[in-house]
Design an enzyme around this catalytic site. Structure first.
Site, PDB file in Angstrom:
ATOM      1  N   HIS A 151      -6.914  -4.756 -10.086  1.00 19.78           N
ATOM      2  CA  HIS A 151      -7.435  -5.378  -8.868  1.00 19.78           C
ATOM      3  C   HIS A 151      -8.315  -6.559  -9.271  1.00 19.78           C
ATOM      4  O   HIS A 151      -9.178  -6.405 -10.147  1.00 19.78           O
ATOM      5  CB  HIS A 151      -8.244  -4.351  -8.061  1.00 19.78           C
ATOM      6  CG  HIS A 151      -8.816  -4.901  -6.797  1.00 19.78           C
ATOM      7  ND1 HIS A 151      -8.054  -5.161  -5.680  1.00 19.78           N
ATOM      8  CD2 HIS A 151     -10.085  -5.268  -6.485  1.00 19.78           C
ATOM      9  CE1 HIS A 151      -8.830  -5.674  -4.729  1.00 19.78           C
ATOM     10  NE2 HIS A 151     -10.059  -5.743  -5.191  1.00 19.78           N
TER      11      HIS A 151
ATOM     12  N   THR B  65      -5.449   6.253  -6.713  1.00 20.41           N
ATOM     13  CA  THR B  65      -5.592   7.498  -5.949  1.00 20.41           C
ATOM     14  C   THR B  65      -5.210   7.165  -4.507  1.00 20.41           C
ATOM     15  O   THR B  65      -4.954   6.022  -4.164  1.00 20.41           O
ATOM     16  CB  THR B  65      -7.060   7.983  -5.979  1.00 20.41           C
ATOM     17  OG1 THR B  65      -7.857   6.949  -5.368  1.00 20.41           O
ATOM     18  CG2 THR B  65      -7.527   8.215  -7.398  1.00 20.41           C
TER      19      THR B  65
ATOM     20  N   ILE C 180       0.865  -1.176   0.000  1.00 22.19           N
ATOM     21  CA  ILE C 180       0.000   0.000   0.000  1.00 22.19           C
ATOM     22  C   ILE C 180       0.901   1.225   0.000  1.00 22.19           C
ATOM     23  O   ILE C 180       1.818   1.327   0.821  1.00 22.19           O
ATOM     24  CB  ILE C 180      -0.925  -0.007   1.234  1.00 22.19           C
ATOM     25  CG1 ILE C 180      -1.907  -1.187   1.108  1.00 22.19           C
ATOM     26  CG2 ILE C 180      -1.669   1.312   1.332  1.00 22.19           C
ATOM     27  CD1 ILE C 180      -2.853  -1.337   2.266  1.00 22.19           C
ATOM     28  N   LEU C 181       0.713   2.099  -0.956  1.00 19.27           N
ATOM     29  CA  LEU C 181       1.599   3.248  -1.148  1.00 19.27           C
ATOM     30  C   LEU C 181       1.070   4.439  -0.352  1.00 19.27           C
ATOM     31  O   LEU C 181      -0.142   4.617  -0.207  1.00 19.27           O
ATOM     32  CB  LEU C 181       1.666   3.583  -2.639  1.00 19.27           C
ATOM     33  CG  LEU C 181       2.298   2.460  -3.479  1.00 19.27           C
ATOM     34  CD1 LEU C 181       1.927   2.606  -4.942  1.00 19.27           C
ATOM     35  CD2 LEU C 181       3.814   2.441  -3.288  1.00 19.27           C
TER      36      LEU C 181
ATOM     37  N   GLU D 257      -7.239 -10.693 -16.842  1.00 21.77           N
ATOM     38  CA  GLU D 257      -6.341  -9.583 -16.470  1.00 21.77           C
ATOM     39  C   GLU D 257      -5.305  -9.364 -17.563  1.00 21.77           C
ATOM     40  O   GLU D 257      -4.983  -8.224 -17.924  1.00 21.77           O
ATOM     41  CB  GLU D 257      -5.631  -9.897 -15.151  1.00 21.77           C
ATOM     42  CG  GLU D 257      -6.529  -9.869 -13.934  1.00 21.77           C
ATOM     43  CD  GLU D 257      -5.754 -10.167 -12.668  1.00 21.77           C
ATOM     44  OE1 GLU D 257      -4.587  -9.759 -12.544  1.00 21.77           O
ATOM     45  OE2 GLU D 257      -6.322 -10.824 -11.783  1.00 21.77           O
TER      46      GLU D 257
ATOM     47  N   ASN E  56      -3.354   0.471 -11.574  1.00 23.74           N
ATOM     48  CA  ASN E  56      -3.331  -0.800 -10.852  1.00 23.74           C
ATOM     49  C   ASN E  56      -4.369  -1.728 -11.447  1.00 23.74           C
ATOM     50  O   ASN E  56      -5.319  -1.286 -12.108  1.00 23.74           O
ATOM     51  CB  ASN E  56      -3.643  -0.563  -9.368  1.00 23.74           C
ATOM     52  CG  ASN E  56      -3.528  -1.851  -8.542  1.00 23.74           C
ATOM     53  OD1 ASN E  56      -2.570  -2.603  -8.693  1.00 23.74           O
ATOM     54  ND2 ASN E  56      -4.524  -2.096  -7.702  1.00 23.74           N
TER      55      ASN E  56
HETATM   56  C1  GRF Z   1      -2.996 -11.826  -8.951  1.00 19.14           C
HETATM   57  O1  GRF Z   1      -3.859 -12.195  -7.881  1.00 19.14           O
HETATM   58  C2  GRF Z   1      -3.647 -10.733  -9.721  1.00 19.14           C
HETATM   59  O2  GRF Z   1      -5.043 -10.892  -9.715  1.00 19.14           O
HETATM   60  C3  GRF Z   1      -3.267  -9.498  -8.948  1.00 19.14           C
HETATM   61  O3  GRF Z   1      -1.973  -9.750  -8.409  1.00 19.14           O
HETATM   62  C4  GRF Z   1      -1.770 -11.176  -8.322  1.00 19.14           C
HETATM   63  C5  GRF Z   1      -0.499 -11.629  -8.992  1.00 19.14           C
HETATM   64  O4  GRF Z   1      -0.446 -11.079 -10.268  1.00 19.14           O
HETATM   65  N1  GRF Z   1      -3.247  -8.376  -9.839  1.00 19.14           N
HETATM   66  P1  GRF Z   1       0.900 -11.289 -11.181  1.00 19.14           P
HETATM   67  O5  GRF Z   1       0.844 -12.704 -11.709  1.00 19.14           O
HETATM   68  O6  GRF Z   1       2.103 -11.103 -10.264  1.00 19.14           O
HETATM   69  O7  GRF Z   1       0.812 -10.254 -12.256  1.00 19.14           O
END
Ligand code: GRF
Length: 200
Positions: free
Chosen positions: A115, A147, A98-99, A180, A113
């Site tokens: 999520h 944000t 968390i930044l 993703e 980001n």
């Molecule tokens: C995964 O749970 C993804 O959903 C979240 O971060 C975790 C690892 O992602 N964004 P990655 O394989 O390191 O990109």
């Protein structure tokens, strides 16, 4: 326009972005390239993969700093080394820190980001287990601007997947992760194209 990608583990999203940048010829079309992959974890597997690809890597180990502020300052210094003009994007990809508000304000508007939930549902951790336990029929992922408030900020892309009978957090996570890898590169390319159009 440098892209600096921050990871904490496998970096599968980072890998998808690196591949999309090559396949989509982002350097030629948008003057954009992945300039560095930075991790807060020395053992992050994505670092070796990025180094193999000839991408600069760095570790800013959060356990080596006395405070969140000190860590964030060191992280900002590492990022700025690869984007001295401050015109690029800071891409959080599986980055599990968390930044501070100060850090986010410094990069406001150009920090993204992903999520693993359909925000605003399930901000925070363990999103897949929570969605299954809540009896949801669908889950997904959200690419958003970062944000100061955790997991908020303008949504840039979302993808939805079904939650199937018998799903475990692991089977659902795998299904979401596949999406993703599609929506993060798409969101970034749309921002790069818009930035180029704006600059003429
Ligand atoms: C995964 O749970 C993804 O959903 C979240 O971060 C975790 C690892 O992602 N964004 P990655 O394989 O390191 O990109």
């Amino acid at each position: 326009r440098p892209l600096v990608i921050l990871i904490s583990g496998t970096g599968s999203n980072m890998q998808a972005i690196v591949r999309a940048a090559a396949r989509g010829r982002w350097r030629e079309r948008y003057g954009a390239a992945v300039a560095a992959v930075i991790s807060n974890r020395p053992d992050a597997k994505g670092l070796a993969w990025a180094a193999q690809e000839g991408i600069a890597t760095a570790v800013v180990d959060h356990t080596a700093y006395p405070s969140r502020e000190a860590f964030d300052a060191a992280l900002a210094a590492a990022i700025d080394q690869h984007d001295p003009q401050g015109r690029g994007l800071v891409v959080l990809a599986g980055f599990m820190r968390i930044l501070t508000a100060g850090f986010v304000q410094r990069y406001e508007g150009r920090i993204l980001n992903i999520h693993p939930s359909l925000l605003p549902a399930f901000p925070g951790l363990h999103t897949h287990r929570r969605a299954i336990e809540a009896g949801c029929r669908f889950a997904g992922a959200t690419v958003h601007r970062v944000t100061a408030e955790l997991d908020h900020g303008e949504y840039l892309e979302q993808a939805v997947v079904p939650i199937l009978p018998g799903d475990t957090p692991e089977t659902l996570a795998a299904r979401v992760l596949t999406q993703e890898h599609l929506i993060y590169p798409r969101a970034i390319e749309r921002l790069l194209a818009a930035a180029c159009a704006a600059e003429g």
